[in-house]
Design a protein around this motif. Structure first.
Motif, mmCIF file in Angstrom:
data_model
loop_
_atom_site.group_PDB
_atom_site.id
_atom_site.type_symbol
_atom_site.label_atom_id
_atom_site.label_comp_id
_atom_site.label_asym_id
_atom_site.label_seq_id
_atom_site.Cartn_x
_atom_site.Cartn_y
_atom_site.Cartn_z
ATOM 1 N N UNK A 137 -2.411 59.603 60.233
ATOM 2 C CA UNK A 137 -1.630 60.682 60.866
ATOM 3 C C UNK A 137 -1.676 60.450 62.381
ATOM 4 N N UNK A 156 -1.751 62.738 64.820
ATOM 5 C CA UNK A 156 -2.556 63.703 65.578
ATOM 6 C C UNK A 156 -3.711 64.182 64.717
ATOM 7 N N UNK A 157 -4.888 63.821 65.143
ATOM 8 C CA UNK A 157 -6.084 64.224 64.406
ATOM 9 C C UNK A 157 -6.926 65.115 65.309
ATOM 10 N N UNK A 158 -7.785 65.930 64.718
ATOM 11 C CA UNK A 158 -8.512 66.871 65.576
ATOM 12 C C UNK A 158 -9.422 66.202 66.599
ATOM 13 N N UNK A 208 1.706 74.642 46.125
ATOM 14 C CA UNK A 208 1.711 73.897 47.400
ATOM 15 C C UNK A 208 3.025 74.131 48.142
ATOM 16 N N UNK A 253 -6.202 67.318 71.037
ATOM 17 C CA UNK A 253 -7.648 67.410 70.789
ATOM 18 C C UNK A 253 -8.333 68.403 71.742
ATOM 19 N N UNK A 274 -3.791 65.747 49.408
ATOM 20 C CA UNK A 274 -3.507 66.038 48.005
ATOM 21 C C UNK A 274 -2.216 65.357 47.568
ATOM 22 N N UNK A 275 -1.175 65.466 48.390
ATOM 23 C CA UNK A 275 0.126 64.876 48.046
ATOM 24 C C UNK A 275 0.005 63.350 47.939
ATOM 25 N N UNK A 323 -5.836 62.117 57.283
ATOM 26 C CA UNK A 323 -4.986 63.261 57.659
ATOM 27 C C UNK A 323 -5.861 64.505 57.652
ATOM 28 N N UNK A 324 -5.736 65.335 58.692
ATOM 29 C CA UNK A 324 -6.583 66.533 58.790
ATOM 30 C C UNK A 324 -6.086 67.651 57.882
ATOM 31 N N UNK A 325 -4.961 67.407 57.216
ATOM 32 C CA UNK A 325 -4.340 68.429 56.372
ATOM 33 C C UNK A 325 -4.756 68.159 54.919
ATOM 34 N N UNK A 348 4.427 68.296 52.830
ATOM 35 C CA UNK A 348 3.713 68.660 51.599
ATOM 36 C C UNK A 348 4.709 69.197 50.562
ATOM 37 N N UNK A 400 5.566 69.007 65.116
ATOM 38 C CA UNK A 400 4.503 68.388 64.335
ATOM 39 C C UNK A 400 3.959 69.377 63.320
ATOM 40 N N UNK A 425 -3.919 69.452 52.146
ATOM 41 C CA UNK A 425 -2.783 69.422 51.221
ATOM 42 C C UNK A 425 -1.969 68.140 51.350
ATOM 43 N N UNK A 426 -1.964 67.600 52.561
ATOM 44 C CA UNK A 426 -1.265 66.332 52.773
ATOM 45 C C UNK A 426 -2.009 65.218 52.005
ATOM 46 N N UNK A 467 6.879 66.323 49.147
ATOM 47 C CA UNK A 467 6.210 65.495 48.132
ATOM 48 C C UNK A 467 6.057 66.255 46.831
ATOM 49 N N UNK A 501 7.405 65.456 43.084
ATOM 50 C CA UNK A 501 6.574 65.359 41.875
ATOM 51 C C UNK A 501 7.194 66.165 40.739
#
Lengths: 124, 492
Positions: A56, A58-60, B318, B369, A19-20, A12-14, B294, B286, A16-17, B297, B301
């Motif tokens: 994910x 959509x990735x960069x 977060x 992209x 991290x979760x 995932x490019x995020x 985020x 998206x 924080x995602x 989740x 937690x």
């Protein structure tokens, strides 16, 4: 719950995602690694062995479903779970990917932590 | 001139005079008859004989009644007039008579009766007739054309005014009366400039000066102030009216009330905007669901009791960051979606506009992209624009570029200066446009996108908006080598 040698890959490019995911898995004593793009993911998959991959959509640098195809070429039996906010469960693209076995599960964002854990349970 | 006096009996000098007299009468385009007291014809000139298709033999020596139809003689009272001339020795005033020789079309003559007085006695009278058929026909034609032209101007729904070179109103058609509420008598002789908003008066002065100095024509979109004080947007074309020496004699202004068109355009603008929003929705969904995931989740937690204070704090952060991110995306979207009712131009900073616009298209670019690169030649570039409309142009050009690159690519936005203009260039590495399609791309509803993906309105709306900003929009493209759109706008 899981064998300690099982490692999961999160693509995932995020940050924080990631991290979760990492925290969720860690709370359940599951190890994981992160890749922020398709290139990193393929690199890791070639090098290491993973129990399953959360991808994910959509990735960069690549589309998630295209990455899934590439992963299939590298590691035929690897389980791929798509986690995305771009698609919805009945999305034709997702249904097709599930039917073709390109991905084994789909979880839409935002998800309940339990959904991820249930998928993990099914893997075993 | 044929007479029945024998030439042999006259002296040579008289004969000479007679010949000169005959020559003169035969040369003039009038018809001339000389009559004696018995109203018999004593001479008739060449033109009379030709016009009435008569010969000397059946004319000279014959009474007038045999030559002219009785009905004309009686209606016009010609015998009575002739007798009056014999009696008074004074010529009659000019009169008109219609005469149709057998087998010929109707002719109209202007005639007078002159006395020929010799030694105090009226010996003969001369009936002089001029064929004015053609002149009358022409003047009727001129009148008819004039009436026709006048009714064109009166029937036009566009404003048609004329002023002298100083801008004083000379004419004002009914359409202006209807649109402005002012009648022509109220406006006649007043300065046209008074009916424009103060900020446009200087420009109008300039137009009048240019017209006076021979400039061909000039277009402008200026408001007209109506009698009830409201303003109406009018699209004007001013042109000089030239006299026969090529000097400007007056100035003609033709104006179209844009109220209805602007209303339609605003509607179209709005619907195209929603179509663009539809295209953007995928990317936006998206982009919002990521921070939501985020937050979700992290919140789950927090529901666990056995977590460290540190982790609890981290979760809180977060969630806070995620909410902020989602909110910014929504705010950008709202800014774009909010229908802007005003179409007013104001001084805006182009750099800020670009900064506000990129986040809106960034999501869509990211999921395909596509990399976006921006180069702006300097900070604080100011132009006169309607920020919301110009943003729509940028969004449309970006979405267009994004759509042409389904397999990723690059968009380069560059802003450069060219004289008094600023050039906004949007270059992509997409599929490009076929040569035969390039002329059609600004046409409304022209689209190469599959059904449901593009309305075909984006570029035509962008074209209209840029034109409204006194700018131009151009495209260069080759199939498979991407395309470049260049928007040129005047700098402030």
């Amino acid at each position: 719950m899981n064998d300690h040698k099982d490692i999961y890959l999160i693509v995932d490019d995020e940050p924080d995602m990631c991290w979760a995911f990492q925290n969720l898995l860690a709370q359940n004593n599951i190890l994981s690694k992160n890749a922020l793009n398709g290139r990193q993911a393929l690199h890791l998959i070639r090098k290491e062995s993973f129990k399953a991959v959360f991808v994910d959509a959509k990735l960069p640098d690549i589309d998630g479903l295209d990455l899934a195809k590439k992963i299939r070429e590298v590691s035929r039996g690897l389980r791929l779970i798509m986690v995305s906010g771009y698609f919805y469960r009945d999305d034709p693209a997702i249904r097709k990917a599930l039917e073709e076995g390109l991905i084994s599960d789909f979880i839409s964002k935002p998800f309940q932590n339990q959904e991820i854990l249930s998928v993990l349970k099914n893997i075993h | 001139m044929k007479t029945f006096v024998s030439e042999n009996n006259l002296s040579s000098e008289v004969q000479r005079h007679r010949k000169l007299y005959t020559m003169l009468l035969d040369a003039i385009p009038s018809s001339v008859l000389m009559l004696d007291r018995d109203m018999k014809v004593i001479s008739a000139n060449h033109n009379f004989l030709k016009k009435s298709r008569r010969s000397t033999q059946n004319t000279i020596g014959f009474p007038l009644v045999d030559i002219f139809p009785t009905i004309i003689l009686n209606t016009m009272n010609i015998p009575q007039q002739i007798r009056g001339v014999f009696k008074s020795g004074n010529a009659t005033g000019g009169n008109r008579m219609s005469y149709r020789s057998p087998g010929l079309p109707m002719n109209i003559y202007y005639y007078r009766i002159f006395p020929f007085t010799w030694k105090g006695v009226v010996e003969n009278v001369m009936l002089l007739m001029d064929d004015v058929t053609e002149q009358i026909r022409l003047s009727e034609e001129v009148q008819r054309v004039e009436r026709h032209l006048a009714s064109i101007i009166d029937s036009a729904t566009d404003i048609i005014i004329s002023t002298d070179t100083g801008g004083r109103i000379l004419s004002w058609n009914p359409a202006v009366e209807k649109i402005s509420g002012y009648t022509f008598p109220e406006m006649k002789g007043r300065s046209f400039i008074e009916y424009l908003p103060i900020e446009k008066q200087k420009d109008m002065h300039e137009v009048f000066t240019q017209m006076k100095n021979g400039r061909q024509s000039r277009q402008a979109e200026w408001e007209l102030i109506t009698k009830d004080g409201t303003t109406i947007r009018v699209s004007w074309v001013f042109s000089p009216m030239k006299d026969e020496h090529g000097n400007t004699a007056a100035i003609v202004g033709v104006g179209r009330d844009l109220t209805e068109r602007l209303k339609l355009e605003a509607e179209l603008l709005k619907s195209q905007k929603f179509a663009a929003l539809g295209v953007m929705a995928g990317g936006i969904a998206h982009e919002i669901r990521n921070p939501l995931a985020i937050c979700s989740s992290a919140a789950q937690f927090l529901q666990n009791d056995d977590i460290s204070t540190e982790f609890r704090k981290e979760c809180g952060e977060k969630i806070y960051t995620g909410i902020q991110r989602a909110s910014i995306i929504i705010e950008n979207l709202l800014r774009f979606a909010r229908p802007s009712t005003n179409s007013h131009m104001e001084r805006i900073c182009l750099n800020s506009l670009v900064e506000d616009t990129i986040p809106l298209v960034h999501n869509q670019a990211k999921i395909q992209q596509i990399k976006i690169k921006i180069t702006i030649y300097r900070k604080n570039i100011f132009i006169s624009a309607n920020a919301s409309m110009l943003q729509q142009v940028l969004i449309n050009l970006f979405l267009n570029a994004i759509q042409s690159m389904p397999d990723g690519g690059k968009i380069e936005l560059s802003i450069t200066r060219s004289g008094g203009d600023v050039l906004i260039r949007i270059m992509d590495t997409g599929t490009g446009i076929l040569k035969q399609d390039i002329d059609k791309i600004f046409d409304p509803f022209y689209t190469t996108s599959p059904v449901g993906r593009g309305t075909g309105l984006g570029l035509s709306i962008s074209y209209a908006i840029v034109k409204q900003h006194m700018g131009t929009i151009e495209v260069e493209s080759n199939k498979d080598s991407g395309c470049t759109f260049t928007v040129r706008l005047p700098l402030l």
